[in-house]
Design an enzyme around this catalytic site. Structure first.
Site, PDB file in Angstrom:
ATOM      1  N   HIS A 187       0.547  -1.085   0.101  1.00  0.00           N
ATOM      2  CA  HIS A 187      -0.320  -0.020   0.247  1.00  0.00           C
ATOM      3  C   HIS A 187       0.670   0.975  -0.124  1.00  0.00           C
ATOM      4  O   HIS A 187       1.399   1.321   0.563  1.00  0.00           O
ATOM      5  CB  HIS A 187      -0.894   0.259   1.261  1.00  0.00           C
ATOM      6  N   HIS A 193       1.031   6.136  -1.332  1.00  0.00           N
ATOM      7  CA  HIS A 193       0.328   6.756  -1.654  1.00  0.00           C
ATOM      8  C   HIS A 193       1.102   7.704  -2.798  1.00  0.00           C
ATOM      9  O   HIS A 193       0.553   8.620  -2.800  1.00  0.00           O
ATOM     10  CB  HIS A 193      -0.423   7.857  -0.301  1.00  0.00           C
ATOM     11  N   ASP A 238       0.580  -4.780 -21.212  1.00  0.00           N
ATOM     12  CA  ASP A 238       1.738  -5.962 -21.014  1.00  0.00           C
ATOM     13  C   ASP A 238       1.269  -6.283 -19.188  1.00  0.00           C
ATOM     14  O   ASP A 238       1.607  -7.782 -19.201  1.00  0.00           O
ATOM     15  CB  ASP A 238       2.940  -5.425 -20.795  1.00  0.00           C
ATOM     16  N   HIS A 295      -8.875   7.315  -2.064  1.00  0.00           N
ATOM     17  CA  HIS A 295      -7.604   6.931  -0.832  1.00  0.00           C
ATOM     18  C   HIS A 295      -6.162   6.882  -1.690  1.00  0.00           C
ATOM     19  O   HIS A 295      -5.655   7.665  -1.523  1.00  0.00           O
ATOM     20  CB  HIS A 295      -8.054   5.957  -0.263  1.00  0.00           C
ATOM     21  N   TYR A 353       7.352 -14.157 -24.671  1.00  0.00           N
ATOM     22  CA  TYR A 353       8.064 -12.881 -24.290  1.00  0.00           C
ATOM     23  C   TYR A 353       8.813 -12.914 -22.775  1.00  0.00           C
ATOM     24  O   TYR A 353       8.547 -13.889 -22.449  1.00  0.00           O
ATOM     25  CB  TYR A 353       6.916 -11.919 -23.520  1.00  0.00           C
TER      26      TYR A 353
HETATM   27 ZN   LIG Z   1      -3.826   4.797   2.611  1.00  0.00          ZN
END
Ligand SMILES: [Zn+2]
Length: 237
Positions: free
Chosen positions: A97, A99, A122, A173, A231
């Site tokens: 996670h 930002h 891709d 978010h 590939y």
């Molecule tokens: Zn967050």
């Protein structure tokens, strides 16, 4: 001092340390976890520790009931979201996670990232999904658990497969990405930021451009991920 989960913590540590190097996080933002499915535990970044100060032994090991089983520090406040994703997406081995700015811009605009070119194709054959905004009830309830439910519920309703679509935007978010392990999850988080940035520039240059034509999407996705993928260096090519 127990070191039961040394290898798992090392994997999670290295993946966390890649985030600032890749320009995906500032200050203490962001977190990566790595799961050991056999032992039913995952290692995650502790809450509020700057990357410069982070050490392998600071990583917190949490079981699938959400209980910390090793580590002195409190785990990331996003730990319950990771827990829900591991519970509902049994194929995944690592979660990120961040930002990161461009992915957040799309999440704040509450827009999926349209598939505009072959770099996107891709990696995934559809737009990067964006959830709906969470309801007041979800926000006032068990927020981090509900953030996970918002993601996995969106995938279920839309028939999206987490292995095929290893990334998502949570409206208002920011992004979550995942992969077969923590290092692949970091790769997908960086890729998501690149796709978000490219799409933003493309639509600035030509706001009317539509999605890439399907034949090119299929060609690029299948040559990397299809059953006859060719590939790269695998299988004698
Ligand atoms: Zn967050």
């Amino acid at each position: 001092m127990s070191a039961n989960y040394k290898e798992l913590k090392r994997q999670a540590f290295e993946a966390n340390m890649a985030l600032p190097k890749l320009g995906l996080v500032a200050f203490t933002f962001g977190n990566v976890s790595a799961i050991d499915r056999k032992r039913g535990v995952f290692a995650i970044k502790p809450s509020g520790v700057p990357y410069d100060d982070l050490k392998v032994e600071d990583l917190v090991v949490v079981d699938m009931k959400g209980k910390a089983v090793e580590g002195k520090l409190a785990p990331s406040s996003d730990t319950p979201t990771h827990w829900v994703l591991y519970r509902d997406f049994p194929e995944i081995g690592g979660i990120v996670h961040t930002h990161s700015a461009c992915a957040v811009a799309w999440a704040q605009a509450q827009r999926p990232i349209p598939i505009l070119g072959t770099t996107h194709a891709d990696h995934l054959p559809v737009d990067v999904p964006c959830t709906d905004l969470m309801t007041d009830k979800m926000i006032q309830g068990d927020y981090e658990i509900e953030t996970g439910n918002q993601i996995t519920g969106h995938f279920k309703r839309r028939g999206l497969k987490p292995v095929e679509v290893p990334m998502v935007l949570i409206a208002g978010h920011g992004p979550f990405a995942w992969g077969k392990d923590a290092s692949k999850a970091v790769y997908n988080a960086k890729m998501l930021e690149e796709l978000a940035s490219m799409a933003l520039m493309t639509l600035q240059l030509n706001p009317k451009i539509g999605r890439l034509k399907q034949a090119l999407i299929d060609k690029h996705y299948q040559r990397k991920h299809g059953k006859n993928a060719y590939y790269g260096q695998a299988k004698g090519h």
